[in-house]
Design a protein around this motif. Structure first.
Motif, PDB file in Angstrom:
ATOM      1  N   THR A 262     -19.952 -79.880  20.259  1.00 31.74           N
ATOM      2  CA  THR A 262     -19.881 -78.620  20.768  1.00 31.74           C
ATOM      3  C   THR A 262     -20.814 -77.738  20.573  1.00 31.74           C
TER       4      THR A 262
ATOM      5  N   THR B  97     -21.917 -73.326  20.602  1.00 31.40           N
ATOM      6  CA  THR B  97     -21.711 -72.076  20.381  1.00 31.40           C
ATOM      7  C   THR B  97     -22.549 -71.346  21.626  1.00 31.40           C
ATOM      8  N   ARG B  98     -21.791 -70.750  22.457  1.00 31.11           N
ATOM      9  CA  ARG B  98     -22.172 -70.135  23.624  1.00 31.11           C
ATOM     10  C   ARG B  98     -22.079 -68.675  23.735  1.00 31.11           C
TER      11      ARG B  98
END
Length: 111
Positions: free
Chosen positions: A12, A14-15
């Motif tokens: 995963t 973080t965007r």
């Protein structure tokens, strides 16, 4: 589609939401596009995995079955190590590799 060649992360990430909505100017529309593409990728991956596992569908109880099970395990592990469809779809969207259109916006432009 060759999932091996994708440069999507396997974990995963973080965007920044502003990066996701720069083309559409709407976060929800961007998420909808990504989710639809993710579903397409998931279906492709499932079909490809099913085709590979059909070869092992024999109903024989022998020593060969142990070897075949080992091959099945290796194939399954390969697919488990691939990036998830949502990560692949998000990476494609960020790299502008996803074609999408909104018929409602196109109708507004014609008026």
């Amino acid at each position: 589609m060759d999932f091996k060649k994708t440069n999507a992360p396997t974990t995963t990430v973080t965007r920044n939401l502003m990066d996701l909505c720069r083309d559409t100017n709407n976060v929800y529309e961007s998420v909808s596009i990504i989710s639809k593409r993710s579903n397409q990728i998931a279906v492709e991956m499932k079909e490809e995995l099913s085709k590979k596992l059909v070869e092992f569908g024999a109903n024989s109880d022998s020593l060969e079955e142990i070897y075949e099970n080992e091959e099945q395990i290796q194939i399954s592990r390969y697919y488990e190590r691939l990036p998830k469809p949502t990560l692949i779809a998000t990476q494609e969207f960020v790299e502008d590799k996803v074609y999408y259109r909104n018929p409602a916006k196109e109708a507004d432009r014609k008026l």
